[in-house]
Each structure stands twice: as C-alpha cells, then as structure tokens.
Design a protein around this motif. Structure first.
Motif, PDB file in Angstrom:
ATOM      1  N   UNK A 118       0.861  -1.186   0.000  1.00 40.36           N
ATOM      2  CA  UNK A 118       0.000   0.000   0.000  1.00 40.36           C
ATOM      3  C   UNK A 118       0.893   1.231   0.000  1.00 40.36           C
ATOM      4  N   UNK A 119       0.402   2.272  -0.633  1.00 44.61           N
ATOM      5  CA  UNK A 119       1.152   3.521  -0.757  1.00 44.61           C
ATOM      6  C   UNK A 119       0.304   4.661  -0.202  1.00 44.61           C
ATOM      7  N   UNK A 120       0.963   5.666   0.344  1.00 48.11           N
ATOM      8  CA  UNK A 120       0.209   6.830   0.816  1.00 48.11           C
ATOM      9  C   UNK A 120      -0.205   7.722  -0.352  1.00 48.11           C
ATOM     10  N   UNK A 121       0.441   7.567  -1.494  1.00 46.40           N
ATOM     11  CA  UNK A 121       0.097   8.360  -2.675  1.00 46.40           C
ATOM     12  C   UNK A 121      -0.801   7.557  -3.614  1.00 46.40           C
ATOM     13  N   UNK A 122      -1.371   8.254  -4.589  1.00 43.83           N
ATOM     14  CA  UNK A 122      -2.184   7.590  -5.605  1.00 43.83           C
ATOM     15  C   UNK A 122      -1.371   7.180  -6.824  1.00 43.83           C
ATOM     16  N   UNK A 123      -0.238   7.881  -7.058  1.00 49.03           N
ATOM     17  CA  UNK A 123       0.539   7.553  -8.255  1.00 49.03           C
ATOM     18  C   UNK A 123       2.052   7.771  -8.106  1.00 49.03           C
ATOM     19  N   UNK A 124       2.473   8.789  -7.329  1.00 52.55           N
ATOM     20  CA  UNK A 124       3.886   9.178  -7.293  1.00 52.55           C
ATOM     21  C   UNK A 124       4.793   8.042  -6.837  1.00 52.55           C
ATOM     22  N   UNK A 125       4.541   7.483  -5.667  1.00 50.26           N
ATOM     23  CA  UNK A 125       5.396   6.418  -5.141  1.00 50.26           C
ATOM     24  C   UNK A 125       5.215   5.119  -5.919  1.00 50.26           C
ATOM     25  N   UNK A 126       4.019   4.900  -6.455  1.00 46.56           N
ATOM     26  CA  UNK A 126       3.762   3.693  -7.247  1.00 46.56           C
ATOM     27  C   UNK A 126       4.647   3.654  -8.490  1.00 46.56           C
ATOM     28  N   UNK A 127       4.842   4.813  -9.098  1.00 51.75           N
ATOM     29  CA  UNK A 127       5.664   4.871 -10.307  1.00 51.75           C
ATOM     30  C   UNK A 127       7.143   4.655  -9.993  1.00 51.75           C
TER      31      UNK A 127
ATOM     32  N   UNK B  89      11.470  16.349   1.288  1.00 53.85           N
ATOM     33  CA  UNK B  89      10.898  15.088   0.829  1.00 53.85           C
ATOM     34  C   UNK B  89       9.678  14.741   1.651  1.00 53.85           C
ATOM     35  N   UNK B  90       8.678  14.148   1.025  1.00 54.86           N
ATOM     36  CA  UNK B  90       7.445  13.784   1.711  1.00 54.86           C
ATOM     37  C   UNK B  90       6.879  12.506   1.102  1.00 54.86           C
ATOM     38  N   UNK B  91       6.024  11.848   1.868  1.00 56.00           N
ATOM     39  CA  UNK B  91       5.206  10.794   1.298  1.00 56.00           C
ATOM     40  C   UNK B  91       3.933  11.484   0.823  1.00 56.00           C
ATOM     41  N   UNK B  92       2.912  11.433   1.672  1.00 54.74           N
ATOM     42  CA  UNK B  92       1.716  12.254   1.494  1.00 54.74           C
ATOM     43  C   UNK B  92       1.503  12.916   2.855  1.00 54.74           C
ATOM     44  N   UNK B  93       2.044  14.106   3.042  1.00 56.22           N
ATOM     45  CA  UNK B  93       2.139  14.697   4.383  1.00 56.22           C
ATOM     46  C   UNK B  93       0.794  14.915   5.072  1.00 56.22           C
ATOM     47  N   UNK B  94       0.647  14.303   6.245  1.00 58.59           N
ATOM     48  CA  UNK B  94      -0.576  14.464   7.031  1.00 58.59           C
ATOM     49  C   UNK B  94      -0.781  15.916   7.431  1.00 58.59           C
TER      50      UNK B  94
END
Length: 399
Positions: A167-176, A306-311
């Motif tokens: 699972x990723x916190x992003x919808x596309x960035x980290x997946x790519x 740098x961030x994942x999907x910052x809360x």
C-alpha cells in the motif's frame, strides 16, 4: 489471527506498563488493524521511563495490542551496536505471528525485511515516503548518508516486488517509483496493491471559517514538523517571513514542533530581527492540540525536502488554510501547480506567498478547493480501503 506490525516510531513505557507515543500511533491508530485482526503485536523501539509529560504524549496501549520492545537506539551507530538483539527479538515475534506488516522505508524495516522474507509468511508493506528524498544529502547530515540512501532505495524497490501486498500513501507518485509485483504482473489473490493515507480525520476535525475579502491586519503563517534536522525546511520558513516583512508585509509565523534544532531555529529568527514575530509553540500531541494552532493561521507553508503524502498538509487543508509547499513527492498530488514551489529556497517561497498577499481575493476559492480535496481523506473512506487490504493479507495467513 495474530498480526505483527513492525513500526519505526519510538515508544515509552511506564512502570505500570502503560505505553505512550508522541505522534500518530495512539490508541485509536491501532483500530485500523484490529478491525480485521483479532490480535496485533507491535515491534518497535521502546524506552522505559518513570514518568511522562501527558501534554506531549498520547496513550498507545490497549486491549488486543501487545508491544515487543526493541532497544531504544538512534542512528546508524546505535543500530549497529544493538543489531544482534534487534534481530533476535524480531525473529521471535515473526515466528509467533501469522502475518506481518511493516511500515517502510526505515532503518527498522531494513533489518526486518530479510527476516520476514526468509520466514515464508505472508507480509505486506505500507510505503510511507520516498527514500530517495527522505534520506537525501540535503535532508540528513550523516557520514553514511550516500550508503544509507542507496540501500534504502534499493531495498524499497525489492520489498515492493516481493511483498504479497503493497500500500502507498500516494495515488501515483510512489507507485511509479517503486512498483509492486501486482502492478507489474496484475492483481491476484497472492499479490495485491492499494493506496491510502495514514491520516485519521473525523467530522470534528474539519473546520472552514469564512474570511473577509480584505487582507487581515496581520497574516499568520504556520509550519508543522519535527526539528531534528532541516528536512522540513523550518529555516526556509523563517527566512521567507523575514524577506516578506522587509517588503512591508505584516506577517508572523507559528512553528509547531520540537527537537534538537529548535534552539538553532529560534536563534535564526532573532538574528534576522523577527524573533518577536515567531511563536515556537512546541510539540503538540494529537490533532486537537495542533488544530488550536491551525485556527489561528491563514497560510500553511511546507518547504519540505521530501514527503510521502504529508498528514500535516491534509490537516491544514481540512481546516480551511491556504497551503503552499515544495514541488516534491506526494505534495504534487495534494496541491495545484500555482501552490507548488519548484525551487527549495526562501526567495522562491517568499515570492509565492507574496503573490497571494497581493491578491488576497483569490485566496478564498483556493482554500475552499483544498478543503474539498481533504474530504477524500475522511476516515470513513480510508477505513474501507484499509479493511480490504488487510483482509486480503489475512486470507493468505489462513492458508
């Protein structure tokens, strides 16, 4: 069924066995796993203390949650010193569990991954950030930084290709950047993928207050983040405020957070002559405490390396703030192009903030748009995604 959660955070345990944490992993946090699993074991660094400051920490222990404490080391040197003990504890907990989830990338996950893989037990990875930026040269000042970054990036790619679930916190960035086996070969019973933020927002956490069209007498900027290094860009935040004040704008700054660099940031404000315009409010445990600072503010500024999907950004959006951030990682999924600063320096951030100070009438539509986006991260929506992901992993543990 027992789930092992290998966690990066530092926890503190009192003599009465109460466990406390400074952010995120409070009592409610574990509900996401307990909705699917009967029991969970949390394997994380644990410090034994005699007392706790309840204004800075939250209870984490609860029924059906057991903590397997690792040595409370810090840094590469601490990990090397405690390596054999860490491995021994992890092996024992992996053996006693049916499924494993670890939150990555992190030094803890780097040790856990080969142990979990060799166990042949079903496991999933929750990707929290991009190791290439999170452990970059700018983000961390460490002699071993190039090696750490190389290993983290390489292992994150390997984990995503090996894990049953990613699972990723992003919808596309980290997946790519770090594709899962399910993404490459297609979803199946044994390999699957999902995306959801780590945030937990309830109805009471949302707040949108109407603002007047005119520029407020004093515009308050806010920054939220730990002060262990320059990774969150507090220095850029402070310098940008100094630049704008020199241009005649009446603005101030609220800094939520604490750490070894706090005194340095406070001194920076004094050296720039804006010490009285900065309010260092310290670390706030729990969103309710952070929200009290957000409602005093107008613009949330995130000059992150740098961030994942910052809360912190989603929380600011959910409280009707205009948000401006670095053009990096998951921030690009949350903010529109005119809210993303391509250059990570104080002059660029000051320029982007000034654009809205000079055109305050455009702020209302922008912040309302951000507020609507934040509703995608309501707990009711994310709960369904998490339950589906965890249930798929659980089904593999039953085989």
């Amino acid at each position: 069924m027992k789930l092992l959660v290998i966690q990066e955070q530092h926890f503190k345990q009192l003599p009465n066995r109460e466990v406390w944490v400074d952010e995120q992993s409070n009592i409610k946090f574990w509900e996401r796993y307990l909705n699917v699993y009967e029991e969970i074991c949390v394997c994380a660094r644990l410090m034994h203390v005699d007392s706790i400051d309840e204004s800075k920490y939250m209870r984490s222990d609860r029924d059906r949650v057991h903590f397997a404490g690792l040595p409370n080391f810090r840094g590469v040197g601490g990990l090397i010193k405690n390596l054999f003990k860490v491995i021994s504890i992890m092996k024992a907990q992996i053996e006693q569990s049916d499924c494993i989830i670890f939150r990555a990338p992190s030094p803890i996950s780097m040790i856990a991954y080969p142990l979990v893989k060799r166990s042949k037990k079903p496991f999933a990875v929750e990707i929290m950030n991009n190791p290439a930026t999170h452990f970059s040269k700018k983000a961390m000042q460490n002699f071993y930084q190039p090696i750490i970054t190389y290993l983290m990036v390489r292992q994150t790619r390997s984990m995503c290709l090996s894990a049953n679930g990613v699972s990723y916190v992003t919808d596309r960035v980290l997946q790519e950047l770090y594709p899962s086996k399910a993404r490459i070969q297609g979803q199946s019973t044994n390999y699957f993928e999902s995306s959801y933020s780590t945030i937990r927002l309830e109805d009471s956490n949302y707040r949108f207050e109407e603002w007047k069209e005119d520029l407020p007498p004093k515009v308050m900027l806010i920054h939220t983040g730990k002060m262990q290094d320059n990774r969150k860009g507090q220095d850029i935040f402070i310098k940008a405020i100094s630049i704008l004040r020199k241009k005649g704008f009446n603005i101030g700054g609220i800094l939520v957070g604490d750490g070894v660099k706090r005194s340095e940031f406070e001194q920076l404000g004094k050296d720039l002559g804006i010490g009285d315009d900065l309010d260092f409010v310290g670390w706030k445990a729990g969103f309710e405490a952070v929200q009290k600072e957000l409602i005093k503010s107008h613009i949330a500024v995130f000059p992150s390396m740098g961030e994942g999907l910052p809360r912190a950004v989603i929380e600011a959006m959910a409280n009707g703030l205009l948000c401006i951030g670095s053009k990096v990682d998951g921030l690009c999924e949350l903010l529109d192009e005119d809210l993303l600063v391509p250059e990570l320096n104080e002059d660029s951030f000051a320029l982007y903030i000034e654009k809205f100070l000079n055109n305050w009438g455009t702020v209302e539509s922008k912040r309302r748009h951000l507020y609507e986006i934040s509703k995608k991260y309501h707990n009711n929506i994310l709960k369904q995604k998490r339950n589906g992901f965890y249930s798929k992993l659980k089904s593999l543990g039953k085989k």
